[in-house]
Design an enzyme around this catalytic site. Structure first.
Site, PDB file in Angstrom:
ATOM      1  N   GLY A 129      69.651  98.593  24.091  1.00  0.00           N
ATOM      2  CA  GLY A 129      70.583  98.681  22.965  1.00  0.00           C
ATOM      3  C   GLY A 129      70.122  99.672  21.916  1.00  0.00           C
TER       4      GLY A 129
ATOM      5  N   THR B 279      63.418 109.240  20.721  1.00  0.00           N
ATOM      6  CA  THR B 279      62.744 109.725  21.932  1.00  0.00           C
ATOM      7  C   THR B 279      63.200 108.952  23.157  1.00  0.00           C
ATOM      8  OG1 THR B 279      60.841 108.229  21.972  1.00  0.00           O
ATOM      9  CG2 THR B 279      60.726 110.085  20.456  1.00  0.00           C
TER      10      THR B 279
ATOM     11  N   HIS C 256      62.712 106.570  29.361  1.00  0.00           N
ATOM     12  CA  HIS C 256      62.368 106.597  30.784  1.00  0.00           C
ATOM     13  C   HIS C 256      60.995 107.203  31.047  1.00  0.00           C
ATOM     14  CE1 HIS C 256      66.745 106.275  30.687  1.00  0.00           C
ATOM     15  NE2 HIS C 256      66.608 105.608  31.811  1.00  0.00           N
TER      16      HIS C 256
ATOM     17  N   SER D 118      21.041 101.227  54.035  1.00  0.00           N
ATOM     18  CA  SER D 118      19.607 101.565  53.999  1.00  0.00           C
ATOM     19  C   SER D 118      18.747 100.384  53.555  1.00  0.00           C
ATOM     20  CB  SER D 118      19.344 102.798  53.123  1.00  0.00           C
ATOM     21  OG  SER D 118      20.117 102.794  51.945  1.00  0.00           O
TER      22      SER D 118
END
Lengths: 299, 592
Positions: free
Chosen positions: B18, B91, B94, B501
């Site tokens: 929203g 901004t 995704h 080892s």
């Protein structure tokens, strides 16, 4: 610590960007139309490099359809402020066959300016052209960077812009490419007028209310000039108007106004419920008119 | 004259949360949507066949955004209240536009993140919270939207708050708040609503109006990156710039870094004339008492409060390019007004911003975030970002295409001594099968160029396929691996030998063959634990007698007596072990 006013902060930001432009580039011009935004940019440049002279010259792309008051102002401004002024005309581009005039009742040379501008950028081998465009003017301009990259064809690629993170400017470019620099990116129309008021700057008279013969086009009044062809049913009338933006006479509309001082203009702008670009026919041609022109290399 | 301060606000969220409705409503309430703008989006909405006016069109200004109905790039919008002006950076939410969200948040004073109350926080919420924390946005508010759809239920609100708090407990925030709203109904946007009497905090606009704005930078550290020298005549030499933090007075002693030359401030001037002092954010020209001939790229600091100067640092970077990160490729490092040639010498790890897990990979791709080591050819000034948002940030630019590859924050300054030495090392990993030797080896080598792994199992499949598991064969196995490591390390590589080892004399043999570059790293985990984990199912088989001579079951293991490093994988995580290993390696490779 006292917080700065918004305008002080925007002024500091613009000066920072102008100094970055000077630091990064050798050949830089301020795109100067004689309009309020370019006046503010030129003044900020004087402040940014004081006591040295700004390392920029003024470049005007003249459509040949400008208001005579503005052209007179342009020449006087350059002279009084010690700027070198270069004018390139759309008429010369037409004469050279680079572009053709539009025809019809809404013909305008607005779009043709792009070719003249790009030719001038390559003629002067400009690394950067500084413009007074603001993000608040228009939705495509809202996406602009302070330092906006243009490829060798002068084109803008809005989907692949360089991220401007913090205040770190990546102004690196290849030969033949250039930048457009927009120091007023975060300003509003009101900031521009308050700056003009703060520093008592002169602006062309057409920004103030005056009587003029006009015809109605859409929601604005278009000045009756030799460059505007009238429709048969146009009824020119004399009205008290002023211009909010100064561009080509064929696409810049006036509004009814009685604002005759800077203070009155500021009050009017503050109360206005329409944007200044609503007076511009060039933006009304389509929803993405500005983006489309900018892709080609427009201001 | 309008004296209201300008506040930079970043928002992040997707259409589903929203966000558009919220922003549209907020701008509308502040009178920031003008008639012709509204008419234009009304017309555009009708043309695309929408039933209601799509407020997202106010900020989604590009053709591609309008046709795909998503925010791609940051858009900036103004709005104001009686007290403050706001510059809103809207901004994208995704993941594929993370770099744009990073950009919008980098300069924000306040970040607003949206959550859908019907769904709760999503991975996207966590990514956004991680980024605003990384960027040290001073004020973060999480808006729990669509409260109308959950009947303004306090319990649901509290549940989401709890969930977010659990995640952000591992992150740093100076100021984090939660605010329940309904953008659709306008609840808690302008003033506090009676719909949620249980909520006693401010409404969104009240919050924005009252959030305490500290001056943008720490007032202590004076930092003045020189933008350019101003020299109109022979008798004036000044340096133009803006103090990005701190303040300065005429007479103060300053030093130019890098370089280190010292002088005093003779004059501070602006177009208005001279002044006694200047503070953060004021564009000025500084004249010094001595002619130092400073240049762009140097920073003036107070002599007694210098910034670090280094040729190597660690940073957390958001990768912003389609070109993958390439280790040791030439790169341009931009910080302040500095620009230096450098390279990324190490990718320490990639961070999964949604889980905060460290992932050991060999490269970063677009929108990924990772910790890396940057080296520069000449010294640069860099503060830690935590201490200074303006001088602790850097860009990485491709010197060929000029594309911005990444943007990052400085997290650790590595001294000159910590520069990578070209002399290699052999890291001999010993420990029980399943202790984590290979995992560690791979994680360590993945982000580091010039590192090779000699894995016991892998070599037994080929080079040593003629050997069995008798003690004699095991010793021969180790001798061959040690000889190979010796050849490789002589060529400057870092060699990681990952072999059980088991016997001390075997490792002693390797140490004798390899000599000085040999380091014994004991990857310790108890037999009970490795047998319980039994990742490869070998312990079960060994217990059943199907594998003879199996170390820890039917053959013994002699733990090292004085290993160079012990990494305990029983107690610690892979990340902890890796951190230990990196620190030791950087110590071992110090220039002497």
């Amino acid at each position: 610590m006292l917080l700065k006013s918004g305008l002080e902060e925007l002024e500091a930001e613009a000066i920072f960007m102008l100094r970055e432009a000077a630091a990064h580039f050798d050949r830089v011009a301020i795109l100067f139309s004689g309009g309020k935004d370019s006046i503010v940019v030129a003044h900020l440049a004087k402040r940014a490099f004081w006591p040295a002279k700004p390392p920029f010259f003024l470049l005007h792309v003249d459509t040949g359809h400008n208001f005579p008051e503005t052209l007179e102002f342009r020449d006087r401004f350059a002279h009084e402020n010690g700027f070198d002024l270069q004018v390139r005309t759309v008429q010369a581009s037409i004469d050279q066959g680079r572009v053709q005039d539009e025809v019809g009742p809404n013909a305008s040379r607005n779009g043709l300016q792009t070719v003249t501008l790009l030719d001038a950028i390559s003629e002067f081998r400009l690394d950067a052209a500084i413009g007074g465009a603001r993000r608040d003017e228009e939705k495509a301009r809202a996406k602009e960077r302070f330092f906006s990259h243009r490829n060798t064809f002068g084109q803008w690629d809005p989907r692949n812009q360089r991220p401007e993170v913090w205040r770190l400017i990546n102004a690196r470019k290849k030969h033949g490419e250039h930048f457009r620099v927009f120091p007023l990116s975060n300003w509003t129309e009101l900031d521009v007028w308050e700056f003009i008021q703060k520093y008592e700057l002169a602006v062309p008279d057409i920004y103030f209310a005056h009587e003029r013969e006009v015809v109605k086009r859409g929601s604005v009044w278009l000045g009756v000039t030799p460059f505007v062809s009238l429709h048969p049913d146009d009824k020119p009338e004399r009205r008290k108007v002023r211009f909010r933006t100064v561009g080509d006479a064929t696409c810049t509309g006036a509004i009814d106004s009685s604002a005759s001082t800077i203070e009155e203009v500021i009050d009017e702008v503050r109360a206005s419920r329409r944007t200044e670009r609503s007076t511009r026919a060039d933006d009304q041609r389509s929803d993405a008119a500005m983006e489309d022109r900018k892709l080609q290399g427009y201001f | 004259m309008d004296s209201r301060p300008l506040v930079r606000v970043a928002t992040a969220g997707s259409v589903d949360d929203g966000k558009s409705t919220f922003l549209g409503r907020l701008l509308f309430e502040c009178g920031a949507i003008l008639t012709d703008q509204y008419e234009a989006i009304e017309k555009a909405s009708l043309q695309t066949g929408e039933i209601e006016v799509n407020l997202a069109l106010l900020t989604d200004g590009l053709r591609a955004e309008r046709s795909q109905k998503i925010t791609i790039d940051v858009a900036y919008r103004h709005f104001a209240t009686d007290r403050r002006r706001f510059l809103l950076a809207d901004t994208p939410g995704h993941a594929q536009y993370t770099r744009n969200m990073f950009t919008g948040a980098s300069t924000a004073d306040v970040a607003m993140l949206l959550i859908d109350a019907t769904k709760g926080p999503t991975v996207q919420t966590y990514r956004h919270a991680f980024i605003v924390s990384l960027l040290r946005v001073p004020h973060v508010v999480i808006l729990i939207n669509k409260m109308d759809l959950v009947d303004y239920d306090e319990a649901i609100y509290e549940k989401w708050v709890e969930e977010v708090r659990r995640y952000v407990a591992k992150l740093e925030f100076a100021d984090l708040r939660f605010l329940p709203i309904s953008a659709l109904e306008g609840t808690n946007l302008v003033s506090r609503s009676e719909r949620m009497p249980w909520y006693s905090g401010p409404a969104v606009l009240e919050y924005l109006d009252s959030v305490e704005l500290s001056p943008r930078q720490t007032p202590v550290d004076f930092r003045f990156p020189i933008q350019l020298a101003i020299r109109p005549s022979m008798d004036f030499r000044g340096y133009a710039g803006t103090p990005v933090s701190g303040s300065i007075r005429v007479g103060d002693e300053v030093t130019a870094l890098p370089g280190g030359r010292t002088s005093r401030v003779r004059a501070i001037s602006t177009a208005e004339g001279s002044r006694p002092e200047a503070t953060t954010g004021e564009p000025i020209v500084i004249e010094l008492e001595d002619e130092l001939d400073l240049v762009r790229g140097q920073t003036l600091v107070r002599t007694r409060n210098p910034s670090p100067v280094t040729t190597a640092f660690e940073g957390t970077v958001c990768w912003m390019s389609d070109r993958k990160l390439e280790l040791n490729a030439p790169i341009q490092v931009l910080a302040g007004t500095q620009s230096q040639v450098g390279a990324i010498s190490e990718l320490v790890y990639r961070i999964n911003p949604e889980t905060l897990h460290r992932e050991y990979v060999s490269t970063l791709e677009l929108n990924e975030i990772g910790r890396l080591v940057v080296q520069t050819s000449s010294p640069i000034c860099l503060d830690l970002y935590d201490r200074n948002r303006a001088t602790g940030a850097f860009l990485l630019v491709d010197p060929v295409s000029n594309e911005t590859l990444g943007a990052g924050v400085g997290t650790r300054i590595l001294g000159e001594a910590q520069r990578e030495n070209s002399a290699g090392l052999v890291l001999w990993f010993t420990g029980l099968s399943g202790a984590g030797k290979s995992t560690l080896a791979e994680a360590f080598a993945s982000g580091r160029s010039g590192a090779v792994i000699l894995d016991g199992d892998a070599l037994r499949a080929g080079m040593n396929s003629d050997l069995g598991f008798s003690e004699a064969d095991r010793t021969e196995n180790i001798r061959r691996v040690a000889e190979l490591a010796k050849v490789l390390v002589a060529q400057g590589l870092t060699v990681i030998c990952s072999l059980i080892s088991p016997m001390r004399h075997q490792r002693q043999l390797a140490r004798e063959i390899i000599g000085e570059p040999f380091r014994e790293v004991f990857v310790r985990c108890s037999i009970e634990r490795v047998a319980a984990r039994d990742v490869k199912g070998l312990y079960a088989k060994a217990e059943a007698g199907e594998i003879p001579n199996f170390t820890g079951i039917s053959a013994s293991y002699e733990p090292p007596e004085t290993p160079d490093l012990v990494i305990d994988t029983e107690q610690g995580s892979v990340a902890d072990g890796l951190e230990q290993l990196r620190e030791s390696v950087s110590k071992w490779t110090q220039k002497t």
